[in-house]
Design a protein around this motif. Structure first.
Motif, mmCIF file in Angstrom:
data_model
loop_
_atom_site.group_PDB
_atom_site.id
_atom_site.type_symbol
_atom_site.label_atom_id
_atom_site.label_comp_id
_atom_site.label_asym_id
_atom_site.label_seq_id
_atom_site.Cartn_x
_atom_site.Cartn_y
_atom_site.Cartn_z
ATOM 1 N N VAL A 1 0.823 -1.216 0.000
ATOM 2 C CA VAL A 1 0.000 0.000 0.000
ATOM 3 C C VAL A 1 0.856 1.263 0.000
ATOM 4 O O VAL A 1 0.634 2.174 -0.800
ATOM 5 C CB VAL A 1 -0.954 -0.006 1.214
ATOM 6 N N LYS A 2 1.823 1.334 0.881
ATOM 7 C CA LYS A 2 2.659 2.539 0.976
ATOM 8 C C LYS A 2 3.527 2.716 -0.265
ATOM 9 O O LYS A 2 3.757 3.836 -0.709
ATOM 10 C CB LYS A 2 3.548 2.494 2.226
ATOM 11 N N THR A 3 3.997 1.625 -0.838
ATOM 12 C CA THR A 3 4.780 1.708 -2.072
ATOM 13 C C THR A 3 3.923 2.264 -3.193
ATOM 14 O O THR A 3 4.351 3.150 -3.942
ATOM 15 C CB THR A 3 5.346 0.329 -2.459
ATOM 16 N N GLU A 4 2.690 1.775 -3.309
ATOM 17 C CA GLU A 4 1.778 2.276 -4.347
ATOM 18 C C GLU A 4 1.478 3.755 -4.135
ATOM 19 O O GLU A 4 1.473 4.541 -5.085
ATOM 20 C CB GLU A 4 0.473 1.463 -4.340
ATOM 21 N N GLU A 5 1.225 4.148 -2.890
ATOM 22 C CA GLU A 5 0.945 5.557 -2.588
ATOM 23 C C GLU A 5 2.158 6.433 -2.900
ATOM 24 O O GLU A 5 2.023 7.529 -3.449
ATOM 25 C CB GLU A 5 0.563 5.725 -1.119
ATOM 26 N N GLY A 6 3.347 5.947 -2.568
ATOM 27 C CA GLY A 6 4.570 6.693 -2.843
ATOM 28 C C GLY A 6 4.800 6.860 -4.332
ATOM 29 O O GLY A 6 5.115 7.961 -4.804
ATOM 30 N N ASN A 7 4.632 5.779 -5.087
ATOM 31 C CA ASN A 7 4.814 5.850 -6.536
ATOM 32 C C ASN A 7 3.815 6.803 -7.174
ATOM 33 O O ASN A 7 4.152 7.563 -8.078
ATOM 34 C CB ASN A 7 4.695 4.467 -7.171
ATOM 35 N N ARG A 8 2.585 6.786 -6.690
ATOM 36 C CA ARG A 8 1.553 7.685 -7.228
ATOM 37 C C ARG A 8 1.909 9.139 -6.933
ATOM 38 O O ARG A 8 1.799 10.008 -7.801
ATOM 39 C CB ARG A 8 0.197 7.343 -6.634
ATOM 40 N N ALA A 9 2.352 9.407 -5.708
ATOM 41 C CA ALA A 9 2.717 10.777 -5.325
ATOM 42 C C ALA A 9 3.914 11.274 -6.139
ATOM 43 O O ALA A 9 3.937 12.431 -6.582
ATOM 44 C CB ALA A 9 3.027 10.837 -3.831
ATOM 45 N N ILE A 10 4.900 10.415 -6.359
ATOM 46 C CA ILE A 10 6.058 10.794 -7.168
ATOM 47 C C ILE A 10 5.617 11.083 -8.599
ATOM 48 O O ILE A 10 6.038 12.073 -9.207
ATOM 49 C CB ILE A 10 7.133 9.690 -7.126
ATOM 50 N N THR A 11 4.756 10.244 -9.146
ATOM 51 C CA THR A 11 4.269 10.441 -10.513
ATOM 52 C C THR A 11 3.500 11.749 -10.632
ATOM 53 O O THR A 11 3.685 12.508 -11.589
ATOM 54 C CB THR A 11 3.377 9.262 -10.945
ATOM 55 N N GLN A 12 2.640 12.029 -9.660
ATOM 56 C CA GLN A 12 1.904 13.299 -9.675
ATOM 57 C C GLN A 12 2.870 14.477 -9.633
ATOM 58 O O GLN A 12 2.705 15.440 -10.371
ATOM 59 C CB GLN A 12 0.946 13.383 -8.493
ATOM 60 N N PHE A 13 3.863 14.406 -8.770
ATOM 61 C CA PHE A 13 4.849 15.483 -8.673
ATOM 62 C C PHE A 13 5.540 15.706 -10.011
ATOM 63 O O PHE A 13 5.653 16.838 -10.480
ATOM 64 C CB PHE A 13 5.884 15.151 -7.593
ATOM 65 N N LEU A 14 6.010 14.632 -10.634
ATOM 66 C CA LEU A 14 6.729 14.753 -11.902
ATOM 67 C C LEU A 14 5.838 15.341 -12.990
ATOM 68 O O LEU A 14 6.278 16.196 -13.770
ATOM 69 C CB LEU A 14 7.268 13.392 -12.337
ATOM 70 N N CYS A 15 4.594 14.900 -13.056
ATOM 71 C CA CYS A 15 3.684 15.370 -14.104
ATOM 72 C C CYS A 15 3.221 16.802 -13.870
ATOM 73 O O CYS A 15 3.217 17.616 -14.793
ATOM 74 C CB CYS A 15 2.484 14.435 -14.212
ATOM 75 N N VAL A 16 2.838 17.116 -12.653
ATOM 76 C CA VAL A 16 2.300 18.446 -12.354
ATOM 77 C C VAL A 16 3.372 19.524 -12.494
ATOM 78 O O VAL A 16 3.089 20.635 -12.943
ATOM 79 C CB VAL A 16 1.676 18.466 -10.939
ATOM 80 N N THR A 17 4.610 19.184 -12.138
ATOM 81 C CA THR A 17 5.682 20.175 -12.209
ATOM 82 C C THR A 17 6.423 20.135 -13.539
ATOM 83 O O THR A 17 7.414 20.833 -13.714
ATOM 84 C CB THR A 17 6.693 19.981 -11.062
ATOM 85 N N ASN A 18 5.933 19.311 -14.477
ATOM 86 C CA ASN A 18 6.516 19.209 -15.813
ATOM 87 C C ASN A 18 7.996 18.821 -15.761
ATOM 88 O O ASN A 18 8.822 19.344 -16.493
ATOM 89 C CB ASN A 18 6.327 20.516 -16.581
ATOM 90 N N GLN A 19 8.318 17.900 -14.846
ATOM 91 C CA GLN A 19 9.686 17.420 -14.700
ATOM 92 C C GLN A 19 9.933 16.235 -15.624
ATOM 93 O O GLN A 19 9.024 15.482 -15.945
ATOM 94 C CB GLN A 19 9.950 16.969 -13.253
ATOM 95 N N SER A 20 11.172 16.053 -15.987
ATOM 96 C CA SER A 20 11.574 14.890 -16.762
ATOM 97 C C SER A 20 11.502 13.658 -15.855
ATOM 98 O O SER A 20 11.777 13.735 -14.658
ATOM 99 C CB SER A 20 13.006 15.067 -17.253
#
Length: 109
Positions: A18-37
């Motif tokens: 559960v925590k791994t999935e939540e962490g991966n989702r949060a990282i993905t949101q960060f990368l996408c929302v901030t337009n990061q590579s």
């Protein structure tokens, strides 16, 4: 609510926990929302930040985020948008373009 056992706590950070999935989702949101590579996940500073925040979270590769996490997040947002659009009678859309260099995307085949 009963206190979680040691085994349950460690399972939260297993590859499909559960925590791994939540962490991966949060990282993905960060990368996408901030337009990061997606290469950001290979940056030593980013890796250090994740380890400080949660030493149990094993950071996945750029390829993993590109192939799986971005697709999952896109599908989730698409479902949410479709549910919202089903509830409206009328909609107006407008698009505007500008010359910001960070807003240019090229697809190579």
């Amino acid at each position: 609510m009963a206190q979680a056992t040691i085994i349950e706590r460690f399972q939260n950070f297993s590859p499909d926990g559960v925590k791994t999935e939540e962490g991966n989702r949060a990282i993905t949101q960060f990368l996408c929302v901030t337009n990061q590579s997606l290469n950001m996940v290979n940056c030593p500073g980013f890796i250090n930040m994740i380890q400080v925040i949660s030493s149990k979270l094993v950071l996945k590769s750029r390829t993993h985020f590109m192939r799986y996490e971005v697709s999952k997040l896109y599908e989730e947002y698409e479902r949410r948008l479709m549910m919202e659009l089903r509830q409206v009678e009328n909609i107006a859309m407008s698009f505007d373009g500008w010359s910001d260099s960070s807003n240019r995307f090229e697809i190579e085949f």
